[in-house]
Design a protein around this motif. Sequence first.
Motif, short mmCIF file in Angstrom:
data_model
loop_
_atom_site.label_atom_id
_atom_site.label_comp_id
_atom_site.label_asym_id
_atom_site.label_seq_id
_atom_site.Cartn_x
_atom_site.Cartn_y
_atom_site.Cartn_z
N LEU A 136 -118.00 -20.85 -97.69
CA LEU A 136 -117.53 -20.16 -96.42
C LEU A 136 -117.79 -18.68 -96.41
O LEU A 136 -118.19 -18.43 -95.18
CB LEU A 136 -115.85 -20.32 -96.48
CG LEU A 136 -115.02 -21.51 -96.18
CD1 LEU A 136 -113.83 -21.56 -96.57
CD2 LEU A 136 -115.11 -21.73 -94.55
N ALA A 158 -110.59 -26.85 -93.12
CA ALA A 158 -111.79 -26.68 -93.34
C ALA A 158 -112.51 -27.01 -94.50
O ALA A 158 -113.40 -27.67 -94.84
CB ALA A 158 -112.02 -25.04 -93.10
N LEU A 194 -116.18 -22.27 -85.66
CA LEU A 194 -115.85 -23.73 -86.15
C LEU A 194 -117.46 -24.22 -86.32
O LEU A 194 -117.54 -25.27 -87.35
CB LEU A 194 -115.26 -24.54 -85.00
CG LEU A 194 -115.05 -25.96 -85.78
CD1 LEU A 194 -114.11 -26.24 -86.54
CD2 LEU A 194 -114.24 -26.85 -84.56
N PRO A 245 -109.35 -27.14 -87.58
CA PRO A 245 -110.32 -26.72 -86.30
C PRO A 245 -109.64 -25.92 -85.30
O PRO A 245 -110.19 -25.19 -84.70
CB PRO A 245 -110.75 -28.18 -86.04
CG PRO A 245 -110.64 -29.05 -87.20
CD PRO A 245 -109.20 -28.59 -87.96
N VAL A 299 -118.33 -23.63 -89.64
CA VAL A 299 -117.70 -24.57 -90.66
C VAL A 299 -118.79 -25.67 -90.91
O VAL A 299 -118.95 -26.15 -92.13
CB VAL A 299 -116.18 -24.95 -90.14
CG1 VAL A 299 -115.94 -25.99 -91.24
CG2 VAL A 299 -115.35 -23.69 -90.29
#
Length: 276
Positions: free
Chosen positions: A144, A117, A166, A158, A169
Amino acid sequence: MPRIREDGDLMLQVREVSHSYGKRNWLDRSGARPPVLANISLVIEKGECLGLLGTSGAGKSTLGKIILGLEKPTEGQVLFQGQDMYRASKSAMKGLRRDLQVVFQDCYSAVNPLMTAAQIIGEPLDNYERLSATDQRRVVGELLEQVGLKPEDASKYPHQFSGGQLQRVNIARAIALKPKLIVLDESISSLDMVHQTQILSLLAELRASYGLSYLFITHDIRAAMTICDRIAVMDQGLLVYNGSGNEGIVQSEHPAVRQLVSSILPEHPSDRIPFG
Ligand SMILES: Nc1ncnc2c1ncn2[C@@H]1O[C@H](COP(=O)(O)OP(=O)(O)OP(=O)(O)O)[C@@H](O)[C@H]1O
Ligand SMILES: [Mg+2]
């Protein structure tokens, strides 16, 4: 008195854009392809969220790609912050790209499965900001947290995230450079209702804190009515509706718009209260 819109209020201007995809290859003898977009004009104001709806194949993603500078239109102009995207110099284009980000539907194919990430979110920062390793870690941790994940998630790959996580992200990557406009092409469609609602409120929060503009491409008229200031509807390459407020769309006579609206109207006419 209604506010008079100045050109300086406009983030994006799409002017009389038409588009046909070219031949597949030199062996393709199918002749000129029919236009997939015909004479589309629309604007997105600074801080505005424009919903773009329409049946499958209507041309929404094509218009999204043209707006992102990824597909040169056969005719017409796209002005982003007043600059013609397809006539800008390479260096001006680099600046425009920084301010223009995208989040696609399929969160898994949008990322490299071998990147963490931190690497995914850090990619645009590497390209544009060149921060020290310590600053980059701090910025990634903050991003984040902004999208509702934890700084510790930075080291995850991932496959270690759920679809909803995700997609967060991906949103963190899209906002890393504090862009001006984000194109969201079916970005929440593959998520379950709970995650859809969470991402919608996240998008609304980010918009409030950064003054972001969105082009929100979706099949979901409810989601569009929830977060968009204005809704545009496309049908077979044409723009058939463009209006603000939910009452206008409910009253539209166009069959493509009526079809969309009928998906959310109660069955009995006496129960149909205008939205908004
Ligand atoms: N790269 C391409 N080459 C040739 N034709 C294409 C290409 N991409 C899209 N098309 C065609 O252009 C038309 C519009 O496609 P587009 O993907 O823009 O529709 P859409 O409104 O986003 O549909 P959906 O809701 O299914 O995502 C379709 O007829 C499609 O087949
Ligand atoms: Mg599409």
